[in-house]
Write a protein that holds these residues in place. Sequence first.
Motif, short mmCIF file in Angstrom:
data_model
loop_
_atom_site.label_atom_id
_atom_site.label_comp_id
_atom_site.label_asym_id
_atom_site.label_seq_id
_atom_site.Cartn_x
_atom_site.Cartn_y
_atom_site.Cartn_z
N TRP A 1 -44.82 106.68 65.93
CA TRP A 1 -44.21 105.45 65.46
C TRP A 1 -44.99 104.21 65.86
O TRP A 1 -44.54 103.09 65.68
CB TRP A 1 -42.76 105.34 65.92
CG TRP A 1 -42.50 105.74 67.33
CD1 TRP A 1 -42.09 106.97 67.75
CD2 TRP A 1 -42.62 104.94 68.51
NE1 TRP A 1 -41.94 106.98 69.11
CE2 TRP A 1 -42.25 105.74 69.61
CE3 TRP A 1 -42.99 103.63 68.74
CZ2 TRP A 1 -42.27 105.26 70.91
CZ3 TRP A 1 -43.00 103.15 70.04
CH2 TRP A 1 -42.64 103.98 71.11
N SER A 2 -46.22 104.39 66.36
CA SER A 2 -47.00 103.22 66.80
C SER A 2 -47.32 102.27 65.65
O SER A 2 -47.38 101.06 65.84
CB SER A 2 -48.28 103.67 67.50
OG SER A 2 -49.07 104.45 66.63
N ASP A 3 -47.53 102.77 64.43
CA ASP A 3 -47.80 101.88 63.29
C ASP A 3 -46.58 101.05 62.91
O ASP A 3 -46.72 100.01 62.27
CB ASP A 3 -48.27 102.69 62.08
CG ASP A 3 -49.68 103.22 62.26
OD1 ASP A 3 -50.44 102.64 63.07
OD2 ASP A 3 -50.03 104.22 61.60
N VAL A 4 -45.40 101.49 63.28
CA VAL A 4 -44.18 100.74 63.00
C VAL A 4 -43.99 99.65 64.04
O VAL A 4 -43.62 98.52 63.73
CB VAL A 4 -42.95 101.68 62.97
CG1 VAL A 4 -41.68 100.89 62.79
CG2 VAL A 4 -43.11 102.73 61.88
N VAL A 5 -44.27 99.97 65.29
CA VAL A 5 -44.02 99.06 66.41
C VAL A 5 -45.15 98.04 66.59
O VAL A 5 -44.91 96.90 66.96
CB VAL A 5 -43.78 99.87 67.70
CG1 VAL A 5 -43.62 98.96 68.90
CG2 VAL A 5 -42.56 100.76 67.54
N ARG A 6 -46.37 98.43 66.30
CA ARG A 6 -47.54 97.57 66.54
C ARG A 6 -47.42 96.18 65.92
O ARG A 6 -47.77 95.19 66.58
CB ARG A 6 -48.80 98.27 66.05
CG ARG A 6 -50.08 97.52 66.43
CD ARG A 6 -51.35 98.27 66.04
NE ARG A 6 -51.47 99.49 66.81
CZ ARG A 6 -51.52 100.72 66.27
NH1 ARG A 6 -51.47 100.88 64.98
NH2 ARG A 6 -51.63 101.78 67.04
N PRO A 7 -46.93 96.01 64.68
CA PRO A 7 -46.81 94.65 64.12
C PRO A 7 -45.91 93.74 64.95
O PRO A 7 -46.18 92.54 65.09
CB PRO A 7 -46.24 94.87 62.72
CG PRO A 7 -46.65 96.26 62.37
CD PRO A 7 -46.62 97.01 63.67
N THR A 8 -44.84 94.26 65.51
CA THR A 8 -43.95 93.44 66.35
C THR A 8 -44.66 93.01 67.61
O THR A 8 -44.56 91.85 68.03
CB THR A 8 -42.67 94.22 66.69
OG1 THR A 8 -41.98 94.52 65.48
CG2 THR A 8 -41.76 93.40 67.60
N VAL A 9 -45.42 93.90 68.22
CA VAL A 9 -46.17 93.54 69.42
C VAL A 9 -47.20 92.46 69.08
O VAL A 9 -47.35 91.49 69.83
CB VAL A 9 -46.84 94.79 70.02
CG1 VAL A 9 -47.77 94.42 71.18
CG2 VAL A 9 -45.80 95.79 70.49
N ALA A 10 -47.87 92.59 67.95
CA ALA A 10 -48.85 91.58 67.54
C ALA A 10 -48.18 90.23 67.32
O ALA A 10 -48.71 89.19 67.71
CB ALA A 10 -49.57 92.04 66.27
N GLU A 11 -47.00 90.22 66.69
CA GLU A 11 -46.28 88.97 66.46
C GLU A 11 -45.87 88.30 67.77
O GLU A 11 -45.94 87.08 67.91
CB GLU A 11 -45.07 89.21 65.58
CG GLU A 11 -45.42 89.53 64.15
CD GLU A 11 -44.22 89.97 63.34
OE1 GLU A 11 -43.10 90.05 63.89
OE2 GLU A 11 -44.40 90.25 62.14
#
Length: 77
Positions: free
Chosen positions: A26-36
């Motif tokens: 699920w890293s591709d799902v969570v990664r955008p939130t971390v970047a934001e």
Amino acid sequence: MDVTARLGLAGAQVLLATWPGLNGDWSDVVRPTVAEVRELHAALRLATVVLDRLGGPPGEGTEGTEGTERPDHFPGA
């Protein structure tokens, strides 16, 4: 698996996102939130430096500005 992202601040904990029922990688799902969150942190840090520098005489208000010349770089983050 249910995944929740929270940000711990000095006064409270902030809920950033929840992803119920994630399966597999699920890293591709969570990664955008971390970047934001990183980008939001950079913007707030820059705004704080600008406000500090506008608020006082020259030379004052520069405490805690280490690393702000590169707001996308977060040592220790």
